[in-house]
Design an enzyme around this catalytic site. Structure first.
Site, PDB file in Angstrom:
ATOM      1  N   SER A 117      42.958  41.202  26.025  1.00  0.00           N
ATOM      2  CA  SER A 117      43.216  41.757  27.351  1.00  0.00           C
ATOM      3  C   SER A 117      42.466  40.907  28.364  1.00  0.00           C
ATOM      4  O   SER A 117      41.355  40.438  28.079  1.00  0.00           O
ATOM      5  CB  SER A 117      42.691  43.197  27.409  1.00  0.00           C
ATOM      6  OG  SER A 117      42.604  43.629  28.751  1.00  0.00           O
ATOM      7  N   LYS A 149      50.792  46.548  23.438  1.00  0.00           N
ATOM      8  CA  LYS A 149      49.468  47.065  23.797  1.00  0.00           C
ATOM      9  C   LYS A 149      49.587  48.096  24.916  1.00  0.00           C
ATOM     10  O   LYS A 149      48.882  49.094  24.927  1.00  0.00           O
ATOM     11  CB  LYS A 149      48.542  45.938  24.249  1.00  0.00           C
ATOM     12  CG  LYS A 149      47.134  46.432  24.545  1.00  0.00           C
ATOM     13  CD  LYS A 149      46.236  45.322  25.016  1.00  0.00           C
ATOM     14  CE  LYS A 149      46.465  44.953  26.448  1.00  0.00           C
ATOM     15  NZ  LYS A 149      45.827  45.866  27.425  1.00  0.00           N
ATOM     16  N   GLY A 202      47.713  36.750  23.935  1.00  0.00           N
ATOM     17  CA  GLY A 202      48.714  37.823  23.932  1.00  0.00           C
ATOM     18  C   GLY A 202      49.862  37.487  24.879  1.00  0.00           C
ATOM     19  O   GLY A 202      51.039  37.556  24.512  1.00  0.00           O
ATOM     20  N   HIS A 203      49.508  37.107  26.113  1.00  0.00           N
ATOM     21  CA  HIS A 203      50.545  36.694  27.071  1.00  0.00           C
ATOM     22  C   HIS A 203      51.350  35.524  26.508  1.00  0.00           C
ATOM     23  O   HIS A 203      52.575  35.489  26.606  1.00  0.00           O
ATOM     24  CB  HIS A 203      49.905  36.223  28.379  1.00  0.00           C
ATOM     25  CG  HIS A 203      49.141  37.262  29.131  1.00  0.00           C
ATOM     26  ND1 HIS A 203      47.790  37.153  29.376  1.00  0.00           N
ATOM     27  CD2 HIS A 203      49.538  38.423  29.727  1.00  0.00           C
ATOM     28  CE1 HIS A 203      47.394  38.195  30.093  1.00  0.00           C
ATOM     29  NE2 HIS A 203      48.430  38.985  30.313  1.00  0.00           N
ATOM     30  N   LEU A 208      45.533  34.528  31.832  1.00  0.00           N
ATOM     31  CA  LEU A 208      46.348  34.570  30.617  1.00  0.00           C
ATOM     32  C   LEU A 208      45.524  34.339  29.360  1.00  0.00           C
ATOM     33  O   LEU A 208      44.569  33.572  29.350  1.00  0.00           O
ATOM     34  CB  LEU A 208      47.459  33.515  30.716  1.00  0.00           C
ATOM     35  CG  LEU A 208      48.384  33.687  31.925  1.00  0.00           C
ATOM     36  CD1 LEU A 208      49.422  32.560  31.969  1.00  0.00           C
ATOM     37  CD2 LEU A 208      49.068  35.040  31.923  1.00  0.00           C
ATOM     38  N   GLY A 261      54.389  43.745  26.297  1.00  0.00           N
ATOM     39  CA  GLY A 261      53.535  43.858  25.112  1.00  0.00           C
ATOM     40  C   GLY A 261      53.386  45.299  24.656  1.00  0.00           C
ATOM     41  O   GLY A 261      53.298  46.219  25.477  1.00  0.00           O
ATOM     42  N   MET A 296      49.832  39.693  35.064  1.00  0.00           N
ATOM     43  CA  MET A 296      48.895  39.674  36.187  1.00  0.00           C
ATOM     44  C   MET A 296      47.942  38.489  36.050  1.00  0.00           C
ATOM     45  O   MET A 296      46.866  38.478  36.667  1.00  0.00           O
ATOM     46  CB  MET A 296      48.127  40.992  36.263  1.00  0.00           C
ATOM     47  CG  MET A 296      49.082  42.172  36.534  1.00  0.00           C
ATOM     48  SD  MET A 296      48.294  43.588  37.296  1.00  0.00           S
ATOM     49  CE  MET A 296      47.079  44.001  36.076  1.00  0.00           C
ATOM     50  N   GLY A 297      48.293  37.493  35.241  1.00  0.00           N
ATOM     51  CA  GLY A 297      47.486  36.283  35.146  1.00  0.00           C
ATOM     52  C   GLY A 297      46.244  36.464  34.297  1.00  0.00           C
ATOM     53  O   GLY A 297      46.136  37.424  33.534  1.00  0.00           O
ATOM     54  N   GLN A 304      49.419  49.132  41.729  1.00  0.00           N
ATOM     55  CA  GLN A 304      49.206  49.834  40.457  1.00  0.00           C
ATOM     56  C   GLN A 304      47.736  50.103  40.165  1.00  0.00           C
ATOM     57  O   GLN A 304      47.393  50.590  39.093  1.00  0.00           O
ATOM     58  CB  GLN A 304      49.882  49.090  39.311  1.00  0.00           C
ATOM     59  CG  GLN A 304      49.238  47.781  38.911  1.00  0.00           C
ATOM     60  CD  GLN A 304      50.084  47.029  37.905  1.00  0.00           C
ATOM     61  OE1 GLN A 304      51.176  46.572  38.227  1.00  0.00           O
ATOM     62  NE2 GLN A 304      49.613  46.914  36.676  1.00  0.00           N
TER      63      GLN A 304
END
Ligand code: AMP
Length: 287
Positions: free
Chosen positions: A189, A153, A39-40, A36, A151, A33-34, A64
């Site tokens: 996050s 997470k 982690g991404h 970034l 991920g 979802m950008g 969502q």
């Protein structure tokens, strides 16, 4: 190396993916979802190593988010994201508008049911996993990847998407990659950007609580209640951290386990101010 392509529509993405597939190239997808972070980018690097062509999707999926959730406030940083992805050697960014994904009249959803959505985030976020399953199905059909990265997470999301991919016979390999953390242990996050400086200092307590749970397991505690108590003691030190759930489930089925054995998932969700954070650790319990 060819310049990174920015693709805005499903048909354009399918045409590009079909050209790659006809040449026998292996296509990898990293859905995001950008906004970034590292982690991404760890998922992107893993995809880059494993695939001939890497697509990163950036789409803040309204389906969502619940009505009282942070869709409007969700961080967006398209320029910075594009630069980071170009540096990472990504071949294409699939970044459709909401209208391109859900034109007027869109009325189809995909829903995984059963134990995977009985606990953890699912009952607290009605409709969330239906939104995730629907958008990921659409992303899979747009990008037609051979492999997709997610991920750890978001462990429940990964479990739901594995189930979906198997149940609907997509023939896509799902890879779940380790959680990347800040030096203090806080799981990276996009939502961390919404924390005040004070809350940013408090947030690592989630990871400390998970570690305390893992240490209790290491000392031989096997009763779920005993491990939960060890985690609660740590969280109690930060009263501003409003725990939404603390749970221990089988890491594969996400079903509750009164006595810990096998691969178990210690999971936590909490609010800090207006920001909701989740985190988890997997422990292997031998006996
Ligand atoms: P999001 O943009 O939050 O939807 O996340 C996109 C993907 O990146 C999902 O598969 C997440 O599980 C994954 N992801 C998010 N944060 C992390 C992290 N700290 N470490 C590893 N993967 C992550």
């Amino acid at each position: 190396m060819a310049a990174m392509k920015i693709v805005r529509t499903i048909p354009a993405m399918q045409a590009l993916a079909d050209r790659w597939r006809r040449r026998g190239l292996v296509v990898g997808l990293v859905p995001t979802m950008g906004a970034l972070h590292a982690g991404h980018l760890s998922l992107v690097r893993a995809a880059r190593r494993a695939c001939d062509r890497v697509v990163v999707s950036i789409f803040v999926n309204p389906l969502q988010f619940g009505p009282a959730e942070d869709y409007g406030r969700y961080p967006r940083a398209p320029g910075r994201d594009r630069r980071a992805l170009a540096r990472a050697g990504v071949d294409a960014v699939f970044s459709p508008s909401v209208g391109a994904m859900y034109p007027t009249g869109h009325a189809t959803g995909v829903e995984v049911t059963g134990p995977l959505v009985a606990r953890l985030c699912a009952p607290r976020r009605p409709g969330h996993f239906r939104g995730v399953a629907t958008v990921v199905t659409m992303l899979f059909h747009a990008v037609r990847p051979h492999v997709a990265w997610f991920g750890r997470k978001d462990a429940q999301q990964a479990a739901v998407l594995r189930r979906l991919t198997r149940d609907l016979g997509f023939g896509i390999r799902i890879v779940v990659a380790p959680t990347v953390r800040e030096p203090g242990g806080l799981a990276m996050s996009s939502r961390n950007a919404g924390l005040s400086a004070g809350d940013r200092r408090r947030a690592p307590v989630l990871f400390r609580a998970l570690r305390a749970g893992r240490e209790a397991v290491g000392r031989g505690v096997r009763r779920r209640a005993g491990v939960l108590a060890a985690m609660r003691r740590v969280l109690a030190a930060e009263p501003r951290v409003r725990v939404q759930y603390l749970d221990i489930v089988d890491a594969d089925t996400l079903e509750p386990i009164p006595r810990l054995r096998g691969r178990v998932l210690l999971a936590v969700a909490a609010h800090l101010g207006r920001t909701r954070l989740i985190d988890n650790l997997v422990c292997r319990v031998s006996r």
